[in-house]
Design a protein around this motif. Structure first.
Motif, PDB file in Angstrom:
ATOM      1  N   TRP A   1      13.706  12.125  30.071  1.00 23.78           N
ATOM      2  CA  TRP A   1      14.725  12.234  31.126  1.00 23.78           C
ATOM      3  C   TRP A   1      15.018  13.696  31.418  1.00 23.78           C
ATOM      4  O   TRP A   1      15.044  14.126  32.569  1.00 23.78           O
ATOM      5  CB  TRP A   1      16.043  11.554  30.703  1.00 23.78           C
ATOM      6  CG  TRP A   1      16.015  10.070  30.671  1.00 23.78           C
ATOM      7  CD1 TRP A   1      15.093   9.252  31.276  1.00 23.78           C
ATOM      8  CD2 TRP A   1      16.935   9.213  29.989  1.00 23.78           C
ATOM      9  NE1 TRP A   1      15.405   7.947  31.013  1.00 23.78           N
ATOM     10  CE2 TRP A   1      16.515   7.885  30.234  1.00 23.78           C
ATOM     11  CE3 TRP A   1      18.078   9.431  29.209  1.00 23.78           C
ATOM     12  CZ2 TRP A   1      17.213   6.786  29.711  1.00 23.78           C
ATOM     13  CZ3 TRP A   1      18.763   8.346  28.688  1.00 23.78           C
ATOM     14  CH2 TRP A   1      18.330   7.033  28.946  1.00 23.78           C
ATOM     15  N   HIS A   2      15.213  14.448  30.350  1.00 25.25           N
ATOM     16  CA  HIS A   2      15.622  15.835  30.543  1.00 25.25           C
ATOM     17  C   HIS A   2      14.566  16.627  31.309  1.00 25.25           C
ATOM     18  O   HIS A   2      14.877  17.403  32.207  1.00 25.25           O
ATOM     19  CB  HIS A   2      15.917  16.489  29.200  1.00 25.25           C
ATOM     20  CG  HIS A   2      16.350  17.913  29.313  1.00 25.25           C
ATOM     21  ND1 HIS A   2      17.542  18.272  29.899  1.00 25.25           N
ATOM     22  CD2 HIS A   2      15.738  19.070  28.966  1.00 25.25           C
ATOM     23  CE1 HIS A   2      17.650  19.592  29.890  1.00 25.25           C
ATOM     24  NE2 HIS A   2      16.563  20.096  29.327  1.00 25.25           N
TER      25      HIS A   2
ATOM     26  N   TYR B   1      14.520  16.665  35.188  1.00 29.21           N
ATOM     27  CA  TYR B   1      15.746  16.946  35.933  1.00 29.21           C
ATOM     28  C   TYR B   1      15.532  17.490  37.345  1.00 29.21           C
ATOM     29  O   TYR B   1      16.333  17.214  38.235  1.00 29.21           O
ATOM     30  CB  TYR B   1      16.706  17.819  35.105  1.00 29.21           C
ATOM     31  CG  TYR B   1      16.454  19.303  35.150  1.00 29.21           C
ATOM     32  CD1 TYR B   1      16.909  20.070  36.219  1.00 29.21           C
ATOM     33  CD2 TYR B   1      15.793  19.954  34.116  1.00 29.21           C
ATOM     34  CE1 TYR B   1      16.684  21.435  36.254  1.00 29.21           C
ATOM     35  CE2 TYR B   1      15.563  21.308  34.152  1.00 29.21           C
ATOM     36  CZ  TYR B   1      16.009  22.043  35.224  1.00 29.21           C
ATOM     37  OH  TYR B   1      15.782  23.386  35.271  1.00 29.21           O
TER      38      TYR B   1
ATOM     39  N   ALA C   1      21.188  20.557  26.461  1.00 32.10           N
ATOM     40  CA  ALA C   1      20.742  20.192  27.808  1.00 32.10           C
ATOM     41  C   ALA C   1      21.614  20.867  28.865  1.00 32.10           C
ATOM     42  O   ALA C   1      21.149  21.207  29.955  1.00 32.10           O
ATOM     43  CB  ALA C   1      20.777  18.670  27.983  1.00 32.10           C
ATOM     44  N   THR C   2      22.881  21.068  28.535  1.00 33.03           N
ATOM     45  CA  THR C   2      23.839  21.625  29.483  1.00 33.03           C
ATOM     46  C   THR C   2      23.474  23.035  29.933  1.00 33.03           C
ATOM     47  O   THR C   2      23.977  23.513  30.933  1.00 33.03           O
ATOM     48  CB  THR C   2      25.234  21.619  28.847  1.00 33.03           C
ATOM     49  OG1 THR C   2      25.371  20.415  28.114  1.00 33.03           O
ATOM     50  CG2 THR C   2      26.313  21.684  29.872  1.00 33.03           C
TER      51      THR C   2
ATOM     52  N   ALA D   1      23.036  13.086  23.943  1.00 33.13           N
ATOM     53  CA  ALA D   1      23.224  14.486  24.323  1.00 33.13           C
ATOM     54  C   ALA D   1      23.042  15.436  23.146  1.00 33.13           C
ATOM     55  O   ALA D   1      22.817  16.626  23.337  1.00 33.13           O
ATOM     56  CB  ALA D   1      24.607  14.689  24.940  1.00 33.13           C
TER      57      ALA D   1
ATOM     58  N   ALA E   1      19.582  13.191  32.954  1.00 36.84           N
ATOM     59  CA  ALA E   1      18.844  14.418  32.632  1.00 36.84           C
ATOM     60  C   ALA E   1      19.626  15.336  31.702  1.00 36.84           C
ATOM     61  O   ALA E   1      19.036  16.105  30.955  1.00 36.84           O
ATOM     62  CB  ALA E   1      18.492  15.155  33.920  1.00 36.84           C
ATOM     63  N   ASP E   2      20.941  15.255  31.724  1.00 35.53           N
ATOM     64  CA  ASP E   2      21.748  16.154  30.903  1.00 35.53           C
ATOM     65  C   ASP E   2      21.861  15.615  29.476  1.00 35.53           C
ATOM     66  O   ASP E   2      22.952  15.515  28.915  1.00 35.53           O
ATOM     67  CB  ASP E   2      23.137  16.351  31.523  1.00 35.53           C
ATOM     68  CG  ASP E   2      23.899  17.492  30.847  1.00 35.53           C
ATOM     69  OD1 ASP E   2      23.233  18.359  30.246  1.00 35.53           O
ATOM     70  OD2 ASP E   2      25.138  17.516  30.921  1.00 35.53           O
ATOM     71  N   THR E   3      20.745  15.246  28.901  1.00 34.44           N
ATOM     72  CA  THR E   3      20.703  14.737  27.536  1.00 34.44           C
ATOM     73  C   THR E   3      19.505  15.361  26.822  1.00 34.44           C
ATOM     74  O   THR E   3      18.678  16.007  27.449  1.00 34.44           O
ATOM     75  CB  THR E   3      20.502  13.212  27.504  1.00 34.44           C
ATOM     76  OG1 THR E   3      19.260  12.898  28.130  1.00 34.44           O
ATOM     77  CG2 THR E   3      21.624  12.473  28.202  1.00 34.44           C
ATOM     78  N   ALA E   4      19.412  15.101  25.536  1.00 31.05           N
ATOM     79  CA  ALA E   4      18.257  15.579  24.769  1.00 31.05           C
ATOM     80  C   ALA E   4      17.128  14.557  24.797  1.00 31.05           C
ATOM     81  O   ALA E   4      16.128  14.731  24.106  1.00 31.05           O
ATOM     82  CB  ALA E   4      18.682  15.868  23.335  1.00 31.05           C
TER      83      ALA E   4
END
Ligand code: SF4
Ligand code: SF4
Lengths: 335, 314
Positions: B177-178, B181, A304-305, A199, B170-173
């Protein structure tokens, strides 16, 4: 949740619920005065009892640490670059005597002034022998033409982001926002789920192999509580690492950048200072002399959030699609 | 170690610069347990929907198979989730907070609630084996309605269980994946439906399972197509190396399973084979997506190029 909680400029400590939080503290790392001594790496390990990171020879200039990791919370990067002979250095004084008489400030205001070692200055008239296989300091002789080689050095660290991806996604509440606006892992809470690690848009936080938990720079939370300077900043001999109130540091950095650009360092830039960037600005920001990726930093990091509300919406839609499919599958009379 | 061979960086040069070719973002420290967890969770969710449908439309065999699938999926996913922790004995620390900003926190709560419901529904299937008299006789009468309620509760939570894992990745860097999303939840929803349908098809060639197979497989393939073709340089990892092989095989098996479901008629053998094919496909897809993301994190190219692009063409 207040507005800007996921994205945009905000005071993170207040957003986290602190009342009357102290000013936000941070680092300004001015890489233009870093000499690559690694005192910061060592001081950090000593104070925080961080285990070794292996003893490797990486063949990456003087960098044998490799990068930030669970066991390296400061990392000095070394970059060797070919010619950039577009600037000339102010001709360096020919001896310490001369050095003692000239007043050329080289660091960040109000950094350390030029060294005046009276005893040494009195005792020498010409260049002194340093015990090195060269008779003179680089740039000290001649008219200060720069060589066709430059060495960039940079002490990297956790950015203590305004919007910290690691903190957002931690499912145990182990990562938390301190009253100083920094981001810290509580080692008695972390269960090593590892979610914080992908993250982080900077690849900072890491899971320690034999221990299973996540570790990173705490900005010396224990020292801050006692009004002390973090170990790395304390140990840095050139004030490349400056610690203080973030607002003050930002002003200082702007002034330093202006000075450097005046001197012809057109590639100098601030990194992580802009509160409008993808993480809402860094609590630990930098002055760089080249593009961020050259130092192993992402050129345009984003938390990402920032997109999380959108992500939940898309997931909600997909979930509805699932329900609809199931209904369609079972609809109609039995055959 | 960094992806270096000798003293030369192994990444393509000239287009971007990096620090000795070292990764910028850090790949997740997860083992393939997490990919298995994605599959098992999807299987549990799809099966719970199948079970509820079977329950509602009076298909006891389908209900039983679905409940068994949901139970097995839950147990497996819980195992994989805990096994991949750095400190497994601290699993319960997940339950000390509820954080909407953490898909893993949300998911842990969803999985816990789902697991309780799916467990109760599965246990209720044992009712006919109990004696008719005494305390156990009472249980024999109480269990079926409790099981029904629990089965519907599990089905209600199933869509959340199937799709939250997409948000988790998806909620990662992690670049590939991101960037996926918007589509990833649909792929995971489709994959979950297809694996639930797989369980149903193994139990017997019934129409709802066949329809579910076609709908789920279709959703999965459509979503994957978007991800594999629409993300520029970040689509690359979905084609290359191990991830590419897993995803290609997965796609072929999904198509085969869908075809078998649609055209298999009343043949139990074709139905069961289609079911197996769909289950395997769903697992391969998850492993492929997992691997593609990990690959995109290891190569600095996938971090630098899209970000440069964003800076230069805002
Ligand atoms: S740099 Fe990474 S580890 Fe540090 S606060 Fe930001 S997201 Fe967290
Ligand atoms: S590894 Fe530890 S600090 Fe990181 S997200 Fe998991 S519980 Fe939080």
């Amino acid at each position: 949740m207040a507005s800007n909680s996921l994205f945009g400029p905000i005071d993170p400590a207040t957003d986290a619920g602190y009342e009357a939080a102290p000013p936000r503290m941070g680092f300004f790392t001015d890489t233009s005065v870093c000499i690559g001594c690694k005192a910061c790496e060592v001081a950090c390990k000593e104070w925080n009892l961080v285990p070794d990171d292996g003893f490797n020879l990486l063949g990456q200039s003087y960098d044998n640490t490799g990068g930030l990791s669970a066991n390296s919370w400061r990392h000095v990067a070394f970059i060797e670059q070919p010619a950039r002979a577009h600037t000339t250095m102010p001709a360096a004084p020919q001896s310490n005597v001369a050095a003692a008489r000239t007043d050329v400030r080289t660091g960040t205001e109000p950094g350390i002034g030029p060294a005046v070692d009276a005893l040494a200055a009195a005792g020498t008239a010409g260049p002194e022998f340093l015990g090195m296989p060269m008779s003179d300091l680089p740039g000290r002789s001649g008219d200060g033409e720069r060589t066709d080689f430059r060495w960039l050095m940079m002490s990297n660290v956790c950015k203590h982001c305004t919007h910290a991806g690691c903190l957002d996604v931690c499912p145990t509440g182990s990562l938390f926002r301190t009253e100083f606006g920094t981001v810290v892992v509580q080692e008695d809470i972390c269960n090593g789920c590892g979610y914080c690690i992908p993250a982080c848009p900077y690849g900072v936080i890491d899971r320690r192999q034999d221990d299973g938990r996540a570790w990173k720079c705490t900005l010396c939370y224990d020292r801050l509580g006692d009004g002390l300077t973090p170990a790395c900043a304390k140990a840095c001999p050139t004030e490349s690492i400056q610690f203080g109130e973030l607002d003050v540091l930002r002003e200082r950095a702007d002034a330093r950048l202006a000075t450097l650009q005046e001197q012809g360092e057109t590639t100098a830039r601030l990194y992580g200072e802009d509160q409008g960037d993808g993480v809402g600005g860094d609590g630990a920001f930098f002055l760089l002399l080249d593009e961020p990726e050259v130092y192993g930093l992402p050129p345009d990091p984003e938390v990402a959030t920032k997109y999380l509300p959108d992500m939940w919406k898309r997931a909600g839609l997909a979930a509805l699609g699932m329900v609809a499919s199931a209904v369609v599958a079972f609809a109609g009379r039995r055959r | 170690m960094s992806p270096r061979g000798g003293d030369r960086p192994m990444v393509p040069r000239a287009q971007f610069r990096s620090y000795y070719g070292r990764p910028i973002v850090r790949p997740a420290p997860w083992r393939e347990d997490v990919a298995a967890y994605l599959f098992a969770g999807g299987l549990a969710a799809g099966s719970a929907l199948l079970a509820a449908g079977g329950q509602l439309t009076g298909r006891p065999a389908m209900r039983r198979a679905g409940r068994a699938g949901a139970m097995a999926g839950t147990l497996a996913s819980t195992y994989f989730l805990i096994n991949d922790l750095g400190r497994p004995q601290r699993f319960y620390h997940m339950l000390r907070v509820f954080k909407p900003t953490s898909p893993m926190s949300v998911g842990t709560w969803v999985l816990s609630a789902f697991g309780a419901a799916a467990g109760a529904a599965a246990v209720a299937e044992a009712a006919p084996m109990l004696p008719r008299r005494g305390t156990l006789g009472l249980a024999r009468r109480v269990l079926p309605p409790v099981g029904s309620a629990a089965g519907y509760a599990a089905a209600g939570l199933a869509p959340a269980l199937a799709t939250y894992t997409a948000v988790l990745l998806a909620d990662t860097a992690t670049p590939s994946w991101h960037v996926a999303y918007p589509e990833l939840p649909f792929v995971f929803a489709g994959s979950a439906l297809a694996s639930g349908a797989g369980v149903g098809l193994i139990a017997g060639p019934e129409t709802p399972a066949k329809r579910m197979a076609v709908l789920g497989g279709g959703l999965e393939l459509l979503g994957m197509h978007q991800i594999e073709t629409g993300k520029g340089v970040l689509s690359e990892p979905y084609h290359q190396g191990r991830a590419g092989r897993l995803l290609r095989t997965g796609r072929a098996l999904t198509l085969a399973g869908m075809a078998g479901a649609a055209l298999g008629g009343r043949s139990r053998v074709v139905s069961a084979l289609s079911g197996l094919s769909l289950l395997t496909a769903s697992a391969l897809m998850r492993f492929g997506i997992f691997e593609a993301g990990m690959h995109s994190a290891r190569d600095p190219k996938y971090t630098v190029l899209p970000q440069r692009d964003r800076l230069e063409n805002p």
